[in-house]
Motif scaffolding. Structure first.
Motif, PDB file in Angstrom:
ATOM      1  N   HIS A 143      16.225  13.642 -22.552  1.00  0.00           N
ATOM      2  CA  HIS A 143      15.317  14.553 -23.242  1.00  0.00           C
ATOM      3  C   HIS A 143      14.533  15.393 -22.237  1.00  0.00           C
ATOM      4  N   TYR A 144      14.148  16.584 -22.675  1.00  0.00           N
ATOM      5  CA  TYR A 144      13.301  17.432 -21.839  1.00  0.00           C
ATOM      6  C   TYR A 144      11.873  16.919 -21.899  1.00  0.00           C
ATOM      7  N   TYR A 222      22.966  20.676 -23.569  1.00  0.00           N
ATOM      8  CA  TYR A 222      21.730  20.083 -24.110  1.00  0.00           C
ATOM      9  C   TYR A 222      21.640  20.364 -25.607  1.00  0.00           C
ATOM     10  N   ASN A 223      21.897  21.606 -25.996  1.00  0.00           N
ATOM     11  CA  ASN A 223      21.856  21.979 -27.406  1.00  0.00           C
ATOM     12  C   ASN A 223      22.898  21.232 -28.226  1.00  0.00           C
ATOM     13  N   PHE A 226      21.653  17.694 -28.796  1.00  0.00           N
ATOM     14  CA  PHE A 226      20.583  17.656 -29.796  1.00  0.00           C
ATOM     15  C   PHE A 226      21.134  17.860 -31.195  1.00  0.00           C
ATOM     16  N   THR A 523      13.600  21.749 -27.873  1.00  0.00           N
ATOM     17  CA  THR A 523      14.959  22.081 -27.432  1.00  0.00           C
ATOM     18  C   THR A 523      15.077  23.578 -27.165  1.00  0.00           C
ATOM     19  N   TYR A 526      13.144  24.581 -24.017  1.00  0.00           N
ATOM     20  CA  TYR A 526      13.828  24.247 -22.766  1.00  0.00           C
ATOM     21  C   TYR A 526      15.061  25.123 -22.527  1.00  0.00           C
ATOM     22  N   THR A 527      15.881  25.317 -23.547  1.00  0.00           N
ATOM     23  CA  THR A 527      17.164  26.011 -23.347  1.00  0.00           C
ATOM     24  C   THR A 527      17.079  27.520 -23.562  1.00  0.00           C
TER      25      THR A 527
END
Length: 556
Positions: A143-144, A222-223, A226, A523, A526-527
């Protein structure tokens, strides 16, 4: 009754040894809205001897004050993620803490789960450690972490705990207690629903999401992680999700099924003191109890799925409601308390007006891939407000009850969508509102609201007009968030203009968005990409500029 937090209390109960010791980063508040108390009383009701250590001094042997538990230590950071609790949205250390006595000289450590787990390991080698609560739930996969500005591994690995319970953990923690009691080995608990564990070997029959190494380096991965975690984590789907982290696999078993209404009813009627434990009370006021002492949880879960809210990942979208009989029984308990003066401060939950709602698709097949209330309200998500009104009036009729309030928030779009009882609910709502009605449209800019998964601002204005017509000089007060993904100074100025022209007052509540672990908004923060639409989103990451956004709105 209070659960013991000292040896003297154990002796008074005739307990030489505890089965389970629960550790929390908050003072021990014995109230059903406090997760550690709820779990503790639930385990006690099933025959286990349970003690609680709140805010242990991590620079001494304070963690040993109740001795060694027969079964395991259960550890939580408290009712809030420890980093959220300890820092403001401007990354400054908080001066006050609602869950700690004013004069208590021990504070909750940053990353409390890691600190407390290491503390237990130091003094009690070989005793199983189970972590849970919202910090564990939302950090269970890679996780971020905004505070360190990096992607962190699962907190299960960082804390070196044996097993992690995610979501509302009553069923899972009881099974863990029974398994350890029966087998004497926490490894047997890896078959239990609602837990996360690790292995050096990838299990069969699982769905693997992108690894820690992939999500750390690649925003698209990452996406993807999630998105899959969100869509596949459902008790009806029975899917095991796996993420590789270095040479280990973090494995999430399917969630536990939600409590039945009967289980939900019984849970909240357990013998809570609804006070701060005397061990902590002597150090001064604990603000949190003043807010919740005379509140009643009527509903759990929320299908609002707001992008910035952690409840979708923690309580899930599966809504369960208590029976009116159970809630009236709790009212009788509150009436017997010495401090009760006739007012029930809140009857609700994450979203009060989801009380009594259901969805046949969600209950039988699991959460859909679409959002229930965005961009439009699904036909299966509509609410009948008659059930909530019947509940409120039933409480109001109880002798000795003068006021019944909803303070936990409502969805105004659901009220407007209820063509049969919506207008009746609006007409009656002032009777159940303490002072001005507080609602959270969150923003006014169309683009920002879409990213937040919130309804168009026109619906807020429509509701506001209807309410203020019947409320007799009582008004709707709006709450807003600034600094959310999608907001630049243009959108911030749009919000300022909206407040000036449509509301005509200086707002009381402006919150700077905090990228809390595990949410859709974090999310995107962060992305820079919405994982469900793949649209690139502007993100303001400068603390200085985010603070200026708040100042700009307050300078009206």
């Amino acid at each position: 009754m209070f659960l013991p937090t000292t040896r003297d209390e154990m002796n008074a109960l005739g307990w030489k040894e505890l089965d389970i010791i629960l550790v929390t980063g908050d003072a021990y508040i014995d109230h059903p809205s406090i997760g550690i108390s709820l779990i503790g009383h639930y385990l006690l009701s099933k025959g286990y001897k349970v003690g609680i250590i709140g805010l242990p001094d991590y620079n001494s042997g304070d963690i040993t004050r109740l001795g060694k538990p027969r079964l395991f230590f259960g550890i939580t950071s408290g009712n809030v993620d420890s980093m959220v609790a300890n820092y403001t949205a401007s990354m400054k250390k908080r001066r006050f803490d609602d869950y700690i006595p004013e004069k208590f000289n021990i504070r909750r450590p940053d990353r409390a789960l890691i600190v407390y787990s290491n503390l237990v390991r130091r003094y009690f080698k070989g005793v199983p450690i189970v972590i849970g609560g919202i910090e564990a739930s939302l950090r269970r996969f890679a996780h971020y972490d905004w505070w360190s500005n990096k992607v962190r591994k699962s907190i299960l690995l960082d804390s070196k705990a044996d097993i992690l319970v995610y979501g509302m953990g009553e069923k899972a923690i009881l099974e863990i207690a029974r398994y350890i009691e029966k087998y004497g080995n926490i490894n047997k608990c890896k078959d239990i629903d609602g837990v996360v564990w690790w292995s050096s070997k990838k299990p069969e029959k699982c769905i693997e999401i992108p690894s820690f190494e992939e999500v750390k380096e690649n925003p698209e991965k990452y996406n993807e992680a999630f998105r899959k975690m969100t869509l596949l984590t459902d008790s009806n789907r029975k899917i095991r999700i796996v993420q590789r982290q270095d040479n280990r696999y973090v494995i999430q078993n399917p969630p536990q099924t939600p409590l039945t209404q009967n289980e939900f009813d019984n849970l909240y009627l357990l013998p809570f003191e609804r006070e701060v434990h005397p061990y902590y009370n002597k150090f001064g006021k604990v603000k949190a109890i003043e807010t919740v002492r005379f509140s009643i949880t009527a509903v759990r879960g929320c299908y609002g799925m707001c992008a910035f809210c952690a409840l979708t990942q923690h309580q899930t979208t599966h809504v369960i409601s208590r029976s009116i009989d159970s809630i009236l029984e709790e009212v009788k308990i509150l009436k017997r308390m010495k401090k009760f003066r006739g007012t029930i401060n809140d009857v609700g939950g994450p979203t009060a007006n989801m009380y009594g709602s259901d969805c046949s698709i969600r209950e039988n097949k699991g959460q859909c891939s679409k959002f229930c209330l965005f961009p439009n309200i699904c036909n299966n998500a509509k609410v009948n407000h008659e059930k909530l009104l019947n509940l409120l009036y039933s409480i109001k009729k109880v002798q000795g009850v003068k006021n019944v309030f909803i303070s936990s928030g409502i969805r105004h779009d659901l009220v407007l969508e209820d063509k049969k009882y919506g207008d009746i609910f609006i007409k009656e709502l002032p009777k159940f509102t303490p002072g001005q009605l507080k609602l959270a449209p969150e923003h006014s800019d169309k683009n920002v609201l879409q990213i937040m998964r919130k309804p168009d601002i026109s619906l807020f204005l429509q509701f506001k007009e209807k309410y203020e017509k019947v409320a007799k000089k009582r008004y709707v007060i709006a709450y807003f968030i600034v600094g959310h993904p999608g907001e630049g100074m243009k959108e911030n100025n749009n919000l300022k203009k909206f407040i000036k022209e449509k509301l005509g007052y200086r707002p009381q509540q402006i919150q700077i968005f905090t990228p809390t672990p595990g949410t859709l908004s974090t999310t995107i923060y962060y992305t820079g990409i919405d994982p469900f639409t793949n649209r690139k989103i502007f993100v303001e990451r400068s603390l200085k500029k985010r603070n200026l956004m708040k100042k700009n709105i307050l300078d009206i």
